[in-house]
Design an enzyme around this catalytic site. Structure first.
Site, PDB file in Angstrom:
ATOM      1  N   CYS A 155       2.056   6.915 -10.201  1.00 29.44           N
ATOM      2  CA  CYS A 155       1.430   6.229  -9.067  1.00 29.44           C
ATOM      3  C   CYS A 155       0.620   5.023  -9.559  1.00 29.44           C
ATOM      4  O   CYS A 155      -0.269   5.175 -10.411  1.00 29.44           O
ATOM      5  CB  CYS A 155       0.535   7.200  -8.296  1.00 29.44           C
ATOM      6  SG  CYS A 155      -0.488   6.375  -7.053  1.00 29.44           S
ATOM      7  N   HIS A 168      -4.890   4.240   1.011  1.00 29.80           N
ATOM      8  CA  HIS A 168      -5.795   3.121   0.747  1.00 29.80           C
ATOM      9  C   HIS A 168      -6.182   2.443   2.044  1.00 29.80           C
ATOM     10  O   HIS A 168      -5.411   2.398   3.000  1.00 29.80           O
ATOM     11  CB  HIS A 168      -5.184   2.114  -0.227  1.00 29.80           C
ATOM     12  CG  HIS A 168      -3.819   1.610   0.149  1.00 29.80           C
ATOM     13  ND1 HIS A 168      -2.679   2.347  -0.057  1.00 29.80           N
ATOM     14  CD2 HIS A 168      -3.411   0.447   0.705  1.00 29.80           C
ATOM     15  CE1 HIS A 168      -1.625   1.661   0.347  1.00 29.80           C
ATOM     16  NE2 HIS A 168      -2.039   0.501   0.828  1.00 29.80           N
ATOM     17  N   HIS A 177      -7.588  -1.196   3.437  1.00 31.14           N
ATOM     18  CA  HIS A 177      -7.845  -2.603   3.161  1.00 31.14           C
ATOM     19  C   HIS A 177      -9.140  -2.994   3.883  1.00 31.14           C
ATOM     20  O   HIS A 177      -9.301  -2.698   5.074  1.00 31.14           O
ATOM     21  CB  HIS A 177      -6.725  -3.484   3.727  1.00 31.14           C
ATOM     22  CG  HIS A 177      -5.355  -3.217   3.171  1.00 31.14           C
ATOM     23  ND1 HIS A 177      -4.746  -4.055   2.273  1.00 31.14           N
ATOM     24  CD2 HIS A 177      -4.475  -2.216   3.407  1.00 31.14           C
ATOM     25  CE1 HIS A 177      -3.532  -3.591   1.980  1.00 31.14           C
ATOM     26  NE2 HIS A 177      -3.341  -2.467   2.664  1.00 31.14           N
TER      27      HIS A 177
HETATM   28  P1  AMP Z   1       0.088  -1.687   1.414  1.00 35.88           P
HETATM   29  O1  AMP Z   1       1.137  -2.758   1.517  1.00 35.88           O
HETATM   30  O2  AMP Z   1      -0.669  -1.432   2.661  1.00 35.88           O
HETATM   31  O3  AMP Z   1       0.662  -0.425   0.803  1.00 35.88           O
HETATM   32  O4  AMP Z   1      -0.999  -2.238   0.407  1.00 35.88           O
HETATM   33  C1  AMP Z   1      -0.817  -2.249  -0.963  1.00 35.88           C
HETATM   34  C2  AMP Z   1      -1.645  -3.369  -1.492  1.00 35.88           C
HETATM   35  O5  AMP Z   1      -1.766  -3.213  -2.899  1.00 35.88           O
HETATM   36  C3  AMP Z   1      -1.059  -4.766  -1.272  1.00 35.88           C
HETATM   37  O6  AMP Z   1      -1.950  -5.541  -0.485  1.00 35.88           O
HETATM   38  C4  AMP Z   1      -0.896  -5.318  -2.695  1.00 35.88           C
HETATM   39  O7  AMP Z   1      -1.189  -6.701  -2.783  1.00 35.88           O
HETATM   40  C5  AMP Z   1      -1.882  -4.476  -3.471  1.00 35.88           C
HETATM   41  N1  AMP Z   1      -1.610  -4.331  -4.891  1.00 35.88           N
HETATM   42  C6  AMP Z   1      -0.424  -4.023  -5.462  1.00 35.88           C
HETATM   43  N2  AMP Z   1      -0.560  -3.952  -6.808  1.00 35.88           N
HETATM   44  C7  AMP Z   1      -1.870  -4.220  -7.067  1.00 35.88           C
HETATM   45  C8  AMP Z   1      -2.649  -4.306  -8.261  1.00 35.88           C
HETATM   46  N3  AMP Z   1      -2.106  -4.091  -9.473  1.00 35.88           N
HETATM   47  N4  AMP Z   1      -3.954  -4.617  -8.164  1.00 35.88           N
HETATM   48  C9  AMP Z   1      -4.513  -4.847  -6.952  1.00 35.88           C
HETATM   49  N5  AMP Z   1      -3.841  -4.767  -5.784  1.00 35.88           N
HETATM   50  C10 AMP Z   1      -2.533  -4.472  -5.837  1.00 35.88           C
END
Ligand code: AMP
Length: 113
Positions: free
Chosen positions: A4, A99, A101
């Site tokens: 993950c 998560h 946002h």
């Molecule tokens: P979701 O699309 O709601 O699943 O959100 C996942 C979020 O994780 C997206 O906004 C991505 O930009 C963010 N994300 C993916 N990889 C990373 C990372 N290594 N560091 C910080 N954010 C990330």
């Protein structure tokens, strides 16, 4: 969970820009910000997403919602902010670890579909 992405961020295996951490919660800046302030708040326990929340683990969600205003205040989001959790592919969830946002720092539009 070993494969993950967000579990690897919590463990430090993958670097992140941390903004908050306690025993149960980790928060860090989104790598592809959609607003001037874009922070992800996640439980340290692996929960797959909103559908993985149960009566047994939901206390961490309450805790996350107690932490979110603290983060918003520390980030200076005095004009308000949005909290979003995408659940499943139709909602655009790309990381299967629960998560939330936090989006703010500008006047947000109401694009929801
Ligand atoms: P979701 O699309 O709601 O699943 O959100 C996942 C979020 O994780 C997206 O906004 C991505 O930009 C963010 N994300 C993916 N990889 C990373 C990372 N290594 N560091 C910080 N954010 C990330």
């Amino acid at each position: 969970m070993s494969d993950c992405l967000f579990c690897k961020i919590i463990s430090g295996e993958i670097p992140s820009n941390k903004v908050y951490e306690d025993e149960t919660v980790y928060a860090f800046r989104d790598i592809a910000p959609q607003a001037p302030t874009h922070i992800l708040v996640i439980p340290k326990e692996h929960i797959s997403g909103c559908n993985g929340v149960t009566v047994d683990n939901s206390a961490v969600v309450a805790h996350i919602f107690a932490v979110i205003p603290q983060i918003a205040q520390a980030e200076g989001l005095t004009g308000g902010y949005r909290v979003v959790s995408n659940c499943g592919p139709d909602a655009g969830q790309t990381v299967p670890h629960l998560h939330f946002h936090i989006l703010g720092g500008k006047q947000l539009t109401l694009e929801m579909a």
